[in-house]
Design a protein around this motif. Structure first.
Motif, PDB file in Angstrom:
ATOM      1  N   ALA A 173       0.834  -1.200   0.000  1.00 49.01           N
ATOM      2  CA  ALA A 173       0.000   0.000   0.000  1.00 49.01           C
ATOM      3  C   ALA A 173       0.868   1.248   0.000  1.00 49.01           C
ATOM      4  O   ALA A 173       0.453   2.309   0.472  1.00 49.01           O
ATOM      5  CB  ALA A 173      -0.935  -0.012   1.206  1.00 49.01           C
ATOM      6  N   GLY A 174       2.114   1.117  -0.510  1.00 51.75           N
ATOM      7  CA  GLY A 174       2.994   2.267  -0.596  1.00 51.75           C
ATOM      8  C   GLY A 174       3.927   2.364   0.591  1.00 51.75           C
ATOM      9  O   GLY A 174       4.019   1.463   1.429  1.00 51.75           O
ATOM     10  N   VAL A 175       4.636   3.481   0.686  1.00 49.84           N
ATOM     11  CA  VAL A 175       5.625   3.713   1.734  1.00 49.84           C
ATOM     12  C   VAL A 175       5.216   4.939   2.537  1.00 49.84           C
ATOM     13  O   VAL A 175       4.873   5.976   1.974  1.00 49.84           O
ATOM     14  CB  VAL A 175       7.038   3.914   1.146  1.00 49.84           C
ATOM     15  N   LYS A 176       5.232   4.803   3.857  1.00 47.71           N
ATOM     16  CA  LYS A 176       4.934   5.911   4.759  1.00 47.71           C
ATOM     17  C   LYS A 176       6.168   6.153   5.604  1.00 47.71           C
ATOM     18  O   LYS A 176       6.576   5.293   6.376  1.00 47.71           O
ATOM     19  CB  LYS A 176       3.730   5.585   5.646  1.00 47.71           C
ATOM     20  N   GLY A 177       6.774   7.341   5.438  1.00 49.05           N
ATOM     21  CA  GLY A 177       8.064   7.578   6.087  1.00 49.05           C
ATOM     22  C   GLY A 177       9.094   6.669   5.453  1.00 49.05           C
ATOM     23  O   GLY A 177       9.332   6.716   4.258  1.00 49.05           O
ATOM     24  N   ARG A 178       9.681   5.800   6.268  1.00 44.86           N
ATOM     25  CA  ARG A 178      10.623   4.809   5.745  1.00 44.86           C
ATOM     26  C   ARG A 178      10.064   3.400   5.843  1.00 44.86           C
ATOM     27  O   ARG A 178      10.778   2.427   5.604  1.00 44.86           O
ATOM     28  CB  ARG A 178      11.942   4.879   6.512  1.00 44.86           C
ATOM     29  N   THR A 179       8.796   3.285   6.200  1.00 43.65           N
ATOM     30  CA  THR A 179       8.198   1.980   6.428  1.00 43.65           C
ATOM     31  C   THR A 179       7.250   1.620   5.301  1.00 43.65           C
ATOM     32  O   THR A 179       6.375   2.418   4.942  1.00 43.65           O
ATOM     33  CB  THR A 179       7.417   1.959   7.769  1.00 43.65           C
ATOM     34  N   GLU A 180       7.441   0.442   4.740  1.00 44.44           N
ATOM     35  CA  GLU A 180       6.529  -0.017   3.703  1.00 44.44           C
ATOM     36  C   GLU A 180       5.206  -0.419   4.341  1.00 44.44           C
ATOM     37  O   GLU A 180       5.163  -1.168   5.318  1.00 44.44           O
ATOM     38  CB  GLU A 180       7.126  -1.209   2.950  1.00 44.44           C
ATOM     39  N   GLN A 181       4.126   0.096   3.798  1.00 40.21           N
ATOM     40  CA  GLN A 181       2.799  -0.203   4.302  1.00 40.21           C
ATOM     41  C   GLN A 181       2.172  -1.329   3.471  1.00 40.21           C
ATOM     42  O   GLN A 181       2.414  -1.427   2.269  1.00 40.21           O
ATOM     43  CB  GLN A 181       1.897   1.037   4.240  1.00 40.21           C
ATOM     44  N   THR A 182       1.402  -2.170   4.119  1.00 45.32           N
ATOM     45  CA  THR A 182       0.689  -3.219   3.413  1.00 45.32           C
ATOM     46  C   THR A 182      -0.789  -3.142   3.745  1.00 45.32           C
ATOM     47  O   THR A 182      -1.186  -2.529   4.744  1.00 45.32           O
ATOM     48  CB  THR A 182       1.219  -4.619   3.793  1.00 45.32           C
ATOM     49  N   GLU A 183      -1.598  -3.751   2.912  1.00 49.81           N
ATOM     50  CA  GLU A 183      -3.015  -3.878   3.214  1.00 49.81           C
ATOM     51  C   GLU A 183      -3.450  -5.293   2.885  1.00 49.81           C
ATOM     52  O   GLU A 183      -2.813  -5.985   2.080  1.00 49.81           O
ATOM     53  CB  GLU A 183      -3.843  -2.864   2.419  1.00 49.81           C
ATOM     54  N   TRP A 184      -4.502  -5.730   3.557  1.00 51.57           N
ATOM     55  CA  TRP A 184      -5.050  -7.061   3.329  1.00 51.57           C
ATOM     56  C   TRP A 184      -6.305  -6.904   2.479  1.00 51.57           C
ATOM     57  O   TRP A 184      -7.252  -6.223   2.881  1.00 51.57           O
ATOM     58  CB  TRP A 184      -5.404  -7.734   4.651  1.00 51.57           C
ATOM     59  N   LEU A 185      -6.296  -7.531   1.322  1.00 54.93           N
ATOM     60  CA  LEU A 185      -7.440  -7.466   0.420  1.00 54.93           C
ATOM     61  C   LEU A 185      -8.175  -8.799   0.499  1.00 54.93           C
ATOM     62  O   LEU A 185      -7.706  -9.826  -0.004  1.00 54.93           O
ATOM     63  CB  LEU A 185      -6.975  -7.197  -1.019  1.00 54.93           C
ATOM     64  N   LEU A 186      -9.325  -8.799   1.183  1.00 52.93           N
ATOM     65  CA  LEU A 186     -10.087 -10.019   1.407  1.00 52.93           C
ATOM     66  C   LEU A 186     -11.180 -10.169   0.357  1.00 52.93           C
ATOM     67  O   LEU A 186     -11.855  -9.201   0.005  1.00 52.93           O
ATOM     68  CB  LEU A 186     -10.721 -10.016   2.802  1.00 52.93           C
ATOM     69  N   LEU A 192     -15.277  -6.957   6.559  1.00 58.91           N
ATOM     70  CA  LEU A 192     -14.170  -7.745   6.020  1.00 58.91           C
ATOM     71  C   LEU A 192     -14.081  -7.700   4.504  1.00 58.91           C
ATOM     72  O   LEU A 192     -13.050  -8.081   3.937  1.00 58.91           O
ATOM     73  CB  LEU A 192     -14.298  -9.209   6.471  1.00 58.91           C
ATOM     74  N   ARG A 193     -15.112  -7.260   3.839  1.00 57.53           N
ATOM     75  CA  ARG A 193     -15.077  -7.226   2.377  1.00 57.53           C
ATOM     76  C   ARG A 193     -14.294  -5.998   1.910  1.00 57.53           C
ATOM     77  O   ARG A 193     -14.646  -4.868   2.212  1.00 57.53           O
ATOM     78  CB  ARG A 193     -16.498  -7.191   1.789  1.00 57.53           C
ATOM     79  N   GLY A 194     -13.212  -6.248   1.187  1.00 51.16           N
ATOM     80  CA  GLY A 194     -12.429  -5.146   0.652  1.00 51.16           C
ATOM     81  C   GLY A 194     -11.076  -5.039   1.323  1.00 51.16           C
ATOM     82  O   GLY A 194     -10.547  -6.003   1.887  1.00 51.16           O
ATOM     83  N   ALA A 195     -10.480  -3.846   1.273  1.00 54.01           N
ATOM     84  CA  ALA A 195      -9.121  -3.621   1.773  1.00 54.01           C
ATOM     85  C   ALA A 195      -9.138  -3.302   3.261  1.00 54.01           C
ATOM     86  O   ALA A 195      -9.975  -2.527   3.733  1.00 54.01           O
ATOM     87  CB  ALA A 195      -8.450  -2.497   1.000  1.00 54.01           C
ATOM     88  N   LEU A 196      -8.194  -3.903   3.987  1.00 49.08           N
ATOM     89  CA  LEU A 196      -8.055  -3.667   5.418  1.00 49.08           C
ATOM     90  C   LEU A 196      -6.622  -3.250   5.717  1.00 49.08           C
ATOM     91  O   LEU A 196      -5.668  -3.789   5.132  1.00 49.08           O
ATOM     92  CB  LEU A 196      -8.358  -4.935   6.219  1.00 49.08           C
ATOM     93  N   SER A 197      -6.451  -2.310   6.632  1.00 45.95           N
ATOM     94  CA  SER A 197      -5.128  -2.054   7.189  1.00 45.95           C
ATOM     95  C   SER A 197      -5.008  -2.904   8.446  1.00 45.95           C
ATOM     96  O   SER A 197      -5.987  -3.136   9.156  1.00 45.95           O
ATOM     97  CB  SER A 197      -4.948  -0.575   7.536  1.00 45.95           C
ATOM     98  N   ALA A 198      -3.793  -3.398   8.717  1.00 50.72           N
ATOM     99  CA  ALA A 198      -3.552  -4.262   9.868  1.00 50.72           C
ATOM    100  C   ALA A 198      -2.421  -3.670  10.694  1.00 50.72           C
ATOM    101  O   ALA A 198      -1.316  -3.481  10.194  1.00 50.72           O
ATOM    102  CB  ALA A 198      -3.196  -5.670   9.422  1.00 50.72           C
ATOM    103  N   GLU A 199      -2.702  -3.349  11.964  1.00 54.10           N
ATOM    104  CA  GLU A 199      -1.696  -2.781  12.854  1.00 54.10           C
ATOM    105  C   GLU A 199      -1.532  -3.686  14.066  1.00 54.10           C
ATOM    106  O   GLU A 199      -2.522  -4.133  14.661  1.00 54.10           O
ATOM    107  CB  GLU A 199      -2.088  -1.378  13.307  1.00 54.10           C
ATOM    108  N   LEU A 200      -0.284  -3.960  14.426  1.00 49.67           N
ATOM    109  CA  LEU A 200       0.029  -4.824  15.555  1.00 49.67           C
ATOM    110  C   LEU A 200       0.702  -4.012  16.637  1.00 49.67           C
ATOM    111  O   LEU A 200       1.689  -3.323  16.380  1.00 49.67           O
ATOM    112  CB  LEU A 200       0.948  -5.962  15.104  1.00 49.67           C
ATOM    113  N   SER A 201       0.166  -4.058  17.862  1.00 50.90           N
ATOM    114  CA  SER A 201       0.740  -3.369  19.008  1.00 50.90           C
ATOM    115  C   SER A 201       0.756  -4.342  20.174  1.00 50.90           C
ATOM    116  O   SER A 201      -0.280  -4.618  20.781  1.00 50.90           O
ATOM    117  CB  SER A 201      -0.072  -2.120  19.348  1.00 50.90           C
TER     118      SER A 201
END
Length: 541
Positions: free
Chosen positions: A235-248, A273-282
């Motif tokens: 899903a592109g790059v934010k700052g120096r971190t590559e972003q991903t998304e989950w497409l269900l 759940l239908r469509g693109a999701l961002s996933a963040e882990l903390s």
């Protein structure tokens, strides 16, 4: 409302995306134009927020009339974003600087941020602004002129820190969830769709599995079993971190008859759940977000226990606003317990440190650490660590990195590099070892000072528990031990006799060295223990 509830709920709003905020454009009649909120506001109520504020340090907010907010929380500067339409107002991305103030001021700040992070509506009555939310209301009075809407707000100043200075106020910076970190079993903690919480039943859980970029989510809210397949994509790059998304795609479900409440919850989850999701882990919390809402998952207890490294080492310490270089290694081990608590043990170069933390929000809360009372030549590292952790502190896990935080600063920990794997029996000491050499710094000590040979004997009790006994040259001692990642660890203090010998006054103490979690090297028939500048060399037989 206790702190655990406050901090766990912060996760629900901290990461609201701009697309969700901007989607409020059609919500309700615009009874008070959003641009009329622009200006400086001082918090004047309720007493829980302003009653403990120091003189001249009342919390305040500055709104730019578009989407940026700033101000002071009573101690630290804050910044973030907001969106207002009609009577709806939501905040997102709230962050604060990380100065430490007196406990009363910090409590005021905590209460303010907790309420501000859960605001959902507002009411404007002349010069009074009421922000309403599930954690309680905030009452503000205009204290400055309306802003020129062409002038952007100045963000909160960045303070020097070993982590990014603007930190999400839930205490643990979320990171994009990698497939490796997100795989496993998860319990459902909350489901929010269209800004409204969805009632859930106990036991709702899901499993996540990944094969390359392909992912599969399956589980249940308590009735039908849902399954969704999809792909992890960039899903592109934010700052120096590559972003991903989950497409269900292809969300499917069994078709059992459920009660209306569960059926409604399943329908809303399927839509989310239908469509693109961002996933963040903390830490142990995984948040899946779409434009429709968010699903918050918490790692199942058995899964959480399995993701701890055998040991961790301190890599950066910041104490009272200053970076501190540790003269000796600070190492820690963490053991999840069946009741959900977390047992900590470790050392910062001299004494053994230990404590037990209780789950709180997305981390663990510890009271003051306990420790042995040995005096060592160099205790500067230990003094710095105990100054940080001497009272209460919290532990947060951010991927593979751990953070121990208190009002005085932060210690970052990373997994200790693992040795090359060998067969377990080949790396575990067994039998009797006798001290052959003892060094204190560059000095070789005279073993004739001891009244008797210094020995260690490794064995097992009838229940299979690993045991260690021996002599320190004067007294005998014994207890159970654990062999973790090629290192000795003692879950309980060693027991021993208490005779007096002259060597106790001049020679290092072997039991104290063992209790302090020494660096352990097993090389064939030789066992070496290093702790506090002292090296013990034992030979087997």
């Amino acid at each position: 409302m206790n702190n655990r509830k406050k901090w766990s709920r912060n996760l629900l709003n901290c990461g609201l995306s701009g697309s969700l905020l901007l989607s409020l454009g059609a919500a309700g009649a615009q009874t008070a134009p959003a641009r009329s909120l622009a200006g400086e506001w001082t918090v004047v109520g309720p007493d829980e927020v302003v009653g403990g504020a120091a003189a001249g340090r009342a919390p305040s907010l500055t709104l730019d009339g578009r989407s940026a907010l700033g101000g002071t929380a009573g101690c630290n500067r804050l910044s973030g974003r907001y969106a207002a339409r009609g009577t709806v107002l939501l905040t997102s991305g709230l962050a604060v600087t990380r100065m430490a103030c007196d406990p009363q001021t910090m409590q005021v700040e905590s209460e303010l941020l907790s309420r501000l992070n859960r605001v959902t509506r507002f009411a404007l009555d002349g010069e009074l602004l009421t922000l309403k939310g599930s954690q309680g209301d905030l009452l503000l009075r205009r204290t400055g002129p309306a802003l020129n809407l062409g002038s952007p707000l100045t963000p909160a100043p960045q303070e020097e820190s070993m982590t990014p200075p603007m930190t999400p106020i839930n205490g643990s910076a979320p990171a994009p969830a990698s497939p490796q970190a997100a795989a496993g079993s998860w319990q459902v903690r909350s489901l929010t769709v269209g800004g409204q919480p969805v009632p859930l039943r106990p036991g709702a859980a899901f499993d996540l599995s990944f094969t390359g970029p392909a992912l599969e989510l399956s589980g249940s809210l308590g009735c039908n079993r849902l399954r969704a397949a999809g792909q992890v994509q960039s899903a592109g790059v934010k700052g120096r971190t590559e972003q991903t998304e989950w497409l269900l795609t292809g969300v499917t479900s069994t078709r059992m008859a459920c009660d209306p409440e569960l059926t409604a919850a399943e329908t809303r989850l399927t839509g989310l759940l239908r469509g693109a999701l961002s996933a963040e882990l903390s830490g142990d919390r995984l948040t899946l977000r779409s434009v429709n809402g968010e699903l918050v998952l918490e790692r199942a207890a058995g899964e959480a226990a399995s993701v701890w490294a055998p040991s961790y080492q301190g890599t950066a310490l910041r104490l009272k606003g200053q970076d501190v270089t540790l003269s000796q290694a600070a190492t820690f081990r963490f053991e999840p317990q069946a009741d959900g608590s977390l047992r900590l043990s470790g050392s910062a170069g001299c004494n053994r440190l230990f404590g037990t933390g209780q789950p709180e929000g997305n981390g663990w809360s510890f009271a003051a650490l306990g420790g042995t009372l040995m005096a060592c030549a160099d205790m500067s590292a230990e003094e710095s660590v105990t100054a940080l952790l001497g009272d209460s502190f919290k532990l947060f896990r951010e991927g593979e990195t751990l953070a121990l935080r208190s009002a005085r600063g932060e210690l970052q920990l990373t997994p200790t590099a693992a040795a090359d794997p060998q067969p377990a029996e080949a790396t575990r000491p067994s039998g009797r070892y006798t001290l052959a050499e003892l060094r204190r710094g560059a000095e070789v000590l005279d073993l004739g000072t001891f009244n008797r040979p210094v020995t260690l004997t490794f064995g097992q009790d009838p229940q299979g528990q690993a045991t260690l006994g021996g002599s320190d040259g004067c007294n005998t001692f014994g207890g159970s031990y654990e062999w973790v990642g090629g290192q000795l660890a003692f879950p309980q203090p060693l027991a021993g006799t208490m005779m007096f010998c002259p060597s106790l006054e001049t020679m290092p103490s072997l039991p104290a060295t063992l209790q302090a979690s020494p660096e352990t090297v097993l090389d064939g028939e030789t066992l070496i223990l290093r702790q506090g500048g002292v090296e013990w060399v034992f030979r087997r037989g």
